[in-house]
Design a protein around this motif. Structure first.
Motif, short mmCIF file in Angstrom:
data_model
loop_
_atom_site.label_atom_id
_atom_site.label_comp_id
_atom_site.label_asym_id
_atom_site.label_seq_id
_atom_site.Cartn_x
_atom_site.Cartn_y
_atom_site.Cartn_z
N SER A 380 85.98 -17.10 92.76
CA SER A 380 86.23 -18.24 91.91
C SER A 380 87.60 -18.84 92.18
N MET A 381 87.76 -20.07 91.74
CA MET A 381 89.03 -20.77 91.84
C MET A 381 89.39 -21.33 90.47
N GLY A 382 90.60 -21.09 90.01
CA GLY A 382 91.04 -21.64 88.74
C GLY A 382 91.20 -23.15 88.82
N THR A 417 92.27 -24.47 80.97
CA THR A 417 92.05 -23.91 82.31
C THR A 417 90.68 -23.26 82.36
N GLN A 418 90.08 -23.30 83.51
CA GLN A 418 88.78 -22.71 83.70
C GLN A 418 88.65 -22.23 85.14
N SER A 419 87.56 -21.52 85.42
CA SER A 419 87.29 -21.04 86.77
C SER A 419 85.93 -21.56 87.21
N ILE A 420 85.84 -21.93 88.49
CA ILE A 420 84.59 -22.39 89.07
C ILE A 420 84.35 -21.64 90.38
N PRO A 421 83.11 -21.55 90.84
CA PRO A 421 82.87 -20.91 92.15
C PRO A 421 83.53 -21.70 93.27
N VAL A 422 83.95 -20.98 94.31
CA VAL A 422 84.53 -21.64 95.47
C VAL A 422 83.50 -22.58 96.09
N PRO A 423 83.85 -23.83 96.32
CA PRO A 423 82.87 -24.79 96.88
C PRO A 423 82.32 -24.31 98.21
N LEU A 511 90.49 -28.62 95.08
CA LEU A 511 91.72 -28.13 95.71
C LEU A 511 92.95 -28.56 94.93
N SER A 512 92.98 -29.83 94.52
CA SER A 512 94.11 -30.34 93.76
C SER A 512 94.26 -29.62 92.42
N ASN A 513 93.16 -29.46 91.71
CA ASN A 513 93.19 -28.76 90.43
C ASN A 513 93.57 -27.29 90.60
N PHE A 517 96.67 -25.44 89.09
CA PHE A 517 96.43 -24.23 88.29
C PHE A 517 97.40 -23.11 88.69
N LEU A 518 97.61 -22.94 89.99
CA LEU A 518 98.55 -21.91 90.43
C LEU A 518 99.95 -22.18 89.90
#
Length: 685
Positions: A380-382, A417-423, A511-513, A517-518
């Motif tokens: 996942s990516m935040g 903030t949330q997490s989504i699967p890596v595209p 990528l921007s989000n 997030f980081l």
């Protein structure tokens, strides 16, 4: 009320120890289950459950052992059987194989765990020594000794695993230790292909990226050749290595898969089963002399220990570590000629490999049929978006309450903030970006590990003096803020002018989000000079000084600001005064003259739009440029993230930056021949 309290005190005095011992066993079951899914899910709730169970497990066992050692032989005769529980508490302190440490700091405190180990072993031995039951009952004495030995060994194994995981660098060793380590092929061909991506290459090549998590390590030279290279398989191998790295830092895996670890896995279930059989015989002869609840509790503890030990053995047998260990057995490396003995050995090892690989293959097959990927980390990516944060939190009632309580930033981090699967196309973009640096020397500013977008802008032909080029040369935290806001502004304009949105635009937004997030939520995953200070200041300015009612309004204000800054007369009158921290009476919509970051973001967003309109470059070219800038920035922060931060994040499901850093380490090494990659003319730098 007083009577109820008295009854509770009486219950605690009589049954408190029994309840705590069963609680200790329950906590071990919870840890076994939750620690198995811990590296696969990035969830705050899961982390809280694991942390609570991890802390309570040790605390409960230590408290009960201490209490039992104080009471000793003073307990009632019918409760003397409780002395037999002391070895089980040692077994519980040994923990489960899939979790030895909750955080990376636990490994560094292995000396403290060693001290606690010595004290608790003495306490358990004292409890058994003081127990008349163990001294006079032959069968129970044998069972107690067996379980005491198992408890001491398993607890000591945990301390040893913590010590091994804490060896993060070569500090204090001979300088010769930093020399080159040669790893021989031993006849095993490392084939990175779609049909053999995994276990053996992931374990065999782990020494290459390991310094990313453990600091300075010996240089490595492989005596092998990669026969085939497929990017998708290499990417998946990096994910497998992420799982292996988690095992190294947070589980007993490195200790389990040694000769003494294997002996422990085999002998512990046998010893526990033997103790259960002895207890059965003892219970048939003299069990009626003791409290029935204590007898039942003892059976629960023994049966539970047997189940946990067998589970531990099966996990070790069918793990990727076992599969890699079988592949290194000599018959796989040397065919043994044409002799019958060599053929028999090879056949036996082949069946052994099939046995340890079968469960993983069945699991992979079942998950693929269900449409689910075989996960090795959270995958996942935040996501955190500045425009949506400022819009949604401005008039939100819960955010207002948090603001009143002085916890606005913490609340917004939790809510927005949330997490989504890596595209799916992330891997392709990363592959293309890394391959552009294959033929560039590592010291060059255009190399992927040094460029934060400069190389992408240079390929686009943008002069260094342009604002777009200048925006990637400022400090990293400000560059992320500026490009994040400008990206959102550009994509909003692009959606209106060129509907529908292409898939690349969605990936750019992700990528921007993620980079934002980081910066906002996990700044420890960025290089040491990154700070959240500008992020906090900008949130304060936009939320408290601008007038807008929606995300579209805020984007329009940013664009208006960008257009105003392009007017020479207005641009000359702007002065940046960092000392001012509040809104002045003259500030109106679009006038945030005190915040240079906001001005730069506004200028950049409008500049990207103008470049699309005023130059021959198409919108697809601009989207490609923005994606390259973000990908280079991601690679830059991934490679420069500290080893401690990479290792720390493994306990929270891992981070895509660690996967990127591993792949960068491989691509810059001599293992993979760039000619096999198949670079096209457009991909070459």
């Amino acid at each position: 009320m007083a009577r109820g309290a008295e009854e509770l005190v009486v219950f605690w005095k009589e049954w408190g120890i029994q309840a705590l011992v069963l609680l200790s066993f329950t906590l071990q079951v919870i840890l076994l289950i939750t620690a198995e899914i811990r590296p696969l899910i990035d969830s705050g709730m899961l982390r809280a459950i694991v942390w609570l169970a991890y802390q309570l497990a040790d605390t409960t066992a230590i408290y009960v052992l201490g209490h039992m050692s104080v009471i000793g032989s003073q307990s009632l005769p019918e409760h003397q059987l409780m002395a037999f529980w002391a070895p089980f508490l040692l077994l519980h302190l040994g923990g489960q194989d899939n979790i030895t440490a909750y955080s990376i700091e636990d490994n560094r405190l292995w000396m403290r765990h060693l001290q606690i180990f010595a004290v608790q072993v003495l306490a358990a031995g004292y409890v058994l020594y003081e127990s008349s039951l163990v001294l006079h009952q032959t069968l129970l004495r044998q069972a107690a000794i067996l379980m005491f030995v198992v408890g001491v060994v398993k607890y000591g194994e945990r301390v040893w695993a913590l010590k091994r995981a804490s060896s993060s660098n070569l500090s204090g060793k001979n300088y010769q230790s930093f020399g080159t380590v040669h790893i021989r092929n031993r006849g095993v061909s490392v084939i990175i292909s779609g049909h053999n991506y995994g276990v053996m290459p992931a374990h065999q090549l782990l020494c290459f990226p390991m310094h990313l998590l453990k600091g300075p390590l010996p240089l490595v030279a492989l005596g092998m050749t990669v026969l085939e290279y497929e990017w998708s398989s290499l990417y998946q191998m990096a994910e497998v290595q992420l799982s292996i790295m988690y095992d190294i830092f947070y589980s007993k895996a490195p200790v389990i898969h040694t000769w003494y670890g294997i002996c422990i896995r085999v002998m512990s279930p046998l010893a526990t089963i033997t103790a259960f059989m002895l207890l059965r015989r003892f219970s048939d002869e003299d069990g009626d002399k003791y409290n029935a609840v204590d007898v039942a509790g003892t059976y629960v503890l023994l049966a539970g220990a047997i189940i946990l030990e067998i589970t531990s053995l099966l996990r070790a047998m069918f793990s990727s570590w076992a599969q890699a260990a079988v592949l290194t057995i000599q018959p796989f490396q040397r065919y043994g000629g044409n002799s019958c003995v060599g053929l028999v050995k090879k056949t036996f090892c082949s069946y052994l490999l099939y046995l340890v690989s079968l469960p993983r293959a069945l699991l992979s097959y079942a998950m693929s049929n269900a449409g689910l990927p075989l996960r090795y980390w959270s995958g996942s990516m935040g996501q955190h978006n500045f425009i949506h944060l400022c819009t949604d939190s401005r008039d939100n009632r819960s955010s207002k309450i948090a603001r009143w309580m002085g916890r606005e930033d913490l609340w917004n981090m939790l809510v927005y903030t949330q997490s989504i699967p890596v595209p799916e196309d992330f891997s392709h973009l990363l592959d293309r970006q890394l391959r552009r640096s294959v033929s560039i020397i590592k010291e060059s500013p255009d190399h992927i590990q040094n460029s934060r977008g400069q190389a992408a802008l240079k390929r686009m032909g943008i002069p260094q003096e342009e604002l777009v080029s200048w925006s990637v040369g400022i400090e990293l935290d400000e560059s992320i803020l500026v490009w994040h806001i400008a990206t959102h502004v550009y994509l909003s304009w692009h959606d209106e002018r060129y509907p529908p949105r292409p898939a690349l635009a969605d990936t750019i937004q992700v990528l921007s989000n993620y980079m934002f997030f980081l910066l906002a939520a996990r700044p420890h995953m960025l290089p040491n000079n990154a700070s959240r200070q500008r992020y906090i200041e900008l949130c304060n300015k936009v939320v408290n000084c601008l007038k807008y009612s929606s995300a579209e309004d805020l984007v329009s204000l940013i664009r208006e600001r960008g257009k105003a800054l392009d007017t020479p007369e207005i641009a000359q009158t702007l002065e940046h005064d960092p000392s001012r921290s509040s809104c002045s009476a003259e500030e109106t919509n679009g006038a945030l003259q005190e915040n240079l970051t906001f001005d730069r973001a506004s200028q950049l967003g409008e500049k990207l739009i103008d470049m699309t309109l005023d130059t021959p470059a198409t919108s697809a070219d601009m989207l490609d440029l923005i994606s390259q800038v973000w990908m280079e920035m991601l690679c830059y922060v991934s490679y420069r993230c500290t080893p401690d931060s990479h290792a720390r994040q493994l306990s929270n499901g891992g981070e895509i930056t660690t996967v990127v850093a591993i792949l960068m380490e491989y691509m810059k090494s001599d293992i993979f021949d760039s000619k096999r990659v198949g670079l096209t003319a457009s991909d070459r730098p």
